[in-house]
Design an enzyme around this catalytic site. Sequence first.
Site, PDB file in Angstrom:
ATOM      1  N   ASP A  68      -4.819  -4.447  15.104  1.00  0.00           N
ATOM      2  CA  ASP A  68      -3.936  -3.413  15.894  1.00  0.00           C
ATOM      3  C   ASP A  68      -4.482  -2.251  15.803  1.00  0.00           C
ATOM      4  OD1 ASP A  68      -3.236  -2.809  13.250  1.00  0.00           O
ATOM      5  OD2 ASP A  68      -1.102  -2.496  13.628  1.00  0.00           O
ATOM      6  N   ASP A  75       6.846  -3.676   2.715  1.00  0.00           N
ATOM      7  CA  ASP A  75       5.659  -3.324   1.726  1.00  0.00           C
ATOM      8  C   ASP A  75       5.496  -1.810   1.728  1.00  0.00           C
ATOM      9  OD1 ASP A  75       4.005  -3.116   4.251  1.00  0.00           O
ATOM     10  OD2 ASP A  75       2.873  -2.026   2.565  1.00  0.00           O
ATOM     11  N   HIS A 101       8.515  -0.933 -14.166  1.00  0.00           N
ATOM     12  CA  HIS A 101       9.641  -0.455 -13.964  1.00  0.00           C
ATOM     13  C   HIS A 101      10.137  -0.168 -12.606  1.00  0.00           C
ATOM     14  CE1 HIS A 101      13.729   1.321 -13.958  1.00  0.00           C
ATOM     15  NE2 HIS A 101      13.289   2.466 -13.270  1.00  0.00           N
ATOM     16  N   ASP A 129      -3.325  -7.203   5.372  1.00  0.00           N
ATOM     17  CA  ASP A 129      -3.082  -6.445   6.700  1.00  0.00           C
ATOM     18  C   ASP A 129      -4.473  -6.790   7.306  1.00  0.00           C
ATOM     19  OD1 ASP A 129      -4.947  -4.986   5.280  1.00  0.00           O
ATOM     20  OD2 ASP A 129      -3.850  -3.329   5.383  1.00  0.00           O
ATOM     21  N   SER A 130      -4.775  -6.253   8.699  1.00  0.00           N
ATOM     22  CA  SER A 130      -5.878  -6.521   9.346  1.00  0.00           C
ATOM     23  C   SER A 130      -6.851  -5.409   9.102  1.00  0.00           C
ATOM     24  CB  SER A 130      -5.698  -6.435  10.955  1.00  0.00           C
ATOM     25  OG  SER A 130      -5.109  -5.220  11.066  1.00  0.00           O
ATOM     26  N   GLY A 131      -6.543  -4.385   8.240  1.00  0.00           N
ATOM     27  CA  GLY A 131      -7.571  -3.560   8.060  1.00  0.00           C
ATOM     28  C   GLY A 131      -7.618  -2.330   9.218  1.00  0.00           C
ATOM     29  N   GLY A 132      -6.746  -2.854  10.111  1.00  0.00           N
ATOM     30  CA  GLY A 132      -6.675  -1.840  11.254  1.00  0.00           C
ATOM     31  C   GLY A 132      -6.147  -0.454  10.876  1.00  0.00           C
ATOM     32  N   PHE A 133      -5.088  -0.390  10.113  1.00  0.00           N
ATOM     33  CA  PHE A 133      -4.457   0.954   9.645  1.00  0.00           C
ATOM     34  C   PHE A 133      -5.439   1.788   8.802  1.00  0.00           C
ATOM     35  CE2 PHE A 133      -2.253   3.748   6.568  1.00  0.00           C
ATOM     36  CZ  PHE A 133      -1.517   4.313   7.598  1.00  0.00           C
ATOM     37  N   CYS A 137      14.204  -4.662 -17.346  1.00  0.00           N
ATOM     38  CA  CYS A 137      12.619  -4.777 -17.343  1.00  0.00           C
ATOM     39  C   CYS A 137      11.981  -4.422 -18.714  1.00  0.00           C
ATOM     40  CB  CYS A 137      11.961  -3.710 -16.355  1.00  0.00           C
ATOM     41  SG  CYS A 137      11.678  -2.096 -16.682  1.00  0.00           S
ATOM     42  N   GLN A 189       3.809  -2.321  18.276  1.00  0.00           N
ATOM     43  CA  GLN A 189       3.325  -1.130  18.269  1.00  0.00           C
ATOM     44  C   GLN A 189       4.182  -0.400  19.233  1.00  0.00           C
ATOM     45  OE1 GLN A 189       1.764   0.909  16.122  1.00  0.00           O
ATOM     46  NE2 GLN A 189       0.512  -0.692  14.937  1.00  0.00           N
ATOM     47  N   CYS A 210      12.409  -0.544 -19.929  1.00  0.00           N
ATOM     48  CA  CYS A 210      13.712  -0.410 -20.405  1.00  0.00           C
ATOM     49  C   CYS A 210      14.338  -0.879 -21.580  1.00  0.00           C
ATOM     50  CB  CYS A 210      14.597  -0.522 -19.180  1.00  0.00           C
ATOM     51  SG  CYS A 210      14.355   0.741 -17.676  1.00  0.00           S
ATOM     52  N   CYS A 251      18.723  -1.688 -16.222  1.00  0.00           N
ATOM     53  CA  CYS A 251      17.647  -2.261 -15.986  1.00  0.00           C
ATOM     54  C   CYS A 251      17.103  -3.359 -16.939  1.00  0.00           C
ATOM     55  CB  CYS A 251      16.551  -1.165 -15.445  1.00  0.00           C
ATOM     56  SG  CYS A 251      15.019  -1.903 -14.836  1.00  0.00           S
ATOM     57  N   GLY A 261       2.996   0.804  12.807  1.00  0.00           N
ATOM     58  CA  GLY A 261       3.165   2.523  13.280  1.00  0.00           C
ATOM     59  C   GLY A 261       4.118   2.946  12.808  1.00  0.00           C
TER      60      GLY A 261
END
Lengths: 335, 335
Positions: free
Chosen positions: A115, A237, A306, A61-65, A277, A160, A280, A275, A187
């Site tokens: 952003d 994500d 898991h 990500d851009s770091g904005g958040f 994994c 946004q 499990c 599952c 956003g």
Amino acid sequence: MPVGTQAAVKGVLPRDLMNDLDAKIILGNTYHLFLRPGHETVRQLGGLHGFMAWPRAILTDSGGFQVFSLNSLRKITEEGVLFHSHLNGDPHMFTPESTIDVQLALGSDIMMVLDECIEHPATYDAARHSTQRTVRWAKKGLEHFKRHDDGNRAVFPIVQGSMYGDLRRECAEQLVELDARGYAIGGLSVGEPRPLSLEMTEITTPLLPADRPRYVMGVGMPEELPEYVARGADMMDCVLPSRNARNGCLFTRNGRVLIKQTQYKDDARPVDEGCGCYTCRNFSRAYLRHLFQAKEMTFSTLATLHNLQRYLDIMREIRQAILIGKYPEYLRACR
Amino acid sequence: MPVGTQAAVKGVLPRDLMNDLDAKIILGNTYHLFLRPGHETVRQLGGLHGFMAWPRAILTDSGGFQVFSLNSLRKITEEGVLFHSHLNGDPHMFTPESTIDVQLALGSDIMMVLDECIEHPATYDAARHSTQRTVRWAKKGLEHFKRHDDGNRAVFPIVQGSMYGDLRRECAEQLVELDARGYAIGGLSVGEPRPLSLEMTEITTPLLPADRPRYVMGVGMPEELPEYVARGADMMDCVLPSRNARNGCLFTRNGRVLIKQTQYKDDARPVDEGCGCYTCRNFSRAYLRHLFQAKEMTFSTLATLHNLQRYLDIMREIRQAILIGKYPEYLRACR
């Protein structure tokens, strides 16, 4: 996408992400890596791929958040955003150009433009003002990227517009003109009711090119993933699978298992009988509960393995349903 | 032996202990597992082997050491030791017979008798008194075990005697009469100077059967392992490799790496260039330092994998040197 904020997916080794989970892409965080260990250090050590021994794709990500969520003393100008490190208070500036430079140093495959992440709720005027700046910053970021473009990476602008449909539409239309290799919707997951996040996604995705990835940032719960895909999302994500795992909340085909509950004390069954994994296949709920109660870090590893498997399995089911032309049926069965 | 106190080696999955490290045996803790999750729970869930998905050998201590080190309110009688749980204060009693029963429920391959662990320094009279009780308890424990002996497990008596050579000798001679399948030397690493621990080992081992395992409990530093072996030790356990790993202290062929030091900030080399572990094959000191500074739990996993590999490599080197008849040379090179 599993989240590896600080160049590590908490509790899971890169080889396990690859061999166990077959994750194709993970997410790193520009803000955190810029502050520590520093993007130049990462560049010297082979970029994020070499640094953390992850040969597959990385999105940053851009770091904005984080600038907006971790900093109370930030100052926004047309040029960029001035902020103070949450680690030691040092002042730093992110501009639309500098965040691209940082992400190039990190060696990301998919970079995000800077952003402005506005708080929720926001007034219409504040949202409009902020969204227009986000569009101008996206233009600057993409122009800057073009000077360094080797054809092997992408920069995604971010739509946004807060919870205002017309602002979302206007923003999307303007960003599409930039002809980027993919688009993100940002956003969301900022405290709004969940139906509203879906509504904003539904308004935005039809305006974005269908032949390019559409990435909805920061969502969602397991049951929401098919809903976002139904509205056009290709990528998502979320820290939920890994964070909830560490807190003892395991996602299964039959709902959640809160592992600390006494009912699991002697429960010999795996977390999720459907599952495949490592967790499990090998361990009982009783064992996992014991590790959780004993505060053994192995719990976090087994639980994260898991939950990530659960999320990636859902995405694999979704892809399969789409490929065989049965997505509407799949979606109905999920609801 | 890697230490897995609460049915987990901190930070390392059982499959990694097996596939990466090729550990043949790990150690579990009777006191901790008795209190949580309870030995009957472990028995129901397939014993420790099934519970923690570890198919290889497991040694459990008797719980005596923890009763003495974690409990200020214990009361010792000829029958056993009364103590209070460090978790919730509940009173419990360990007897020479009951600790064997608990370890049988855990399904240990090698069990330890209950011993009295006297503090250091101790007066001669206190040490003699305590050592004699340890011998009587060992007899009771082994007699009890004989009624449950399926030929597939062993119970080791523990030589005590504080730092008094004659008490150690007397204790060893009396325990040898019990004709056990192996013997342990306990009461070391309790605060005494290190040369004294080696001296007590050297006095004791010649009195124990050379054709049966001799296990020195709770030692030692990497450089001490060859010294103990030179004095007749076949087995050792220690929390040092894993605990120090979590604290950022990594053992290498060229001494220790304290990973938080600034000198490693941009260091692209692996922790130990001669090491073949996953950590050294894939990650730089700079990356490990970053994870340590960022308090990422992945650091503990990577560091523990390395330190355990270091310890097991030392033991492999030792075995190889003995097999080719070059142990004196190996030992000289170590010093």
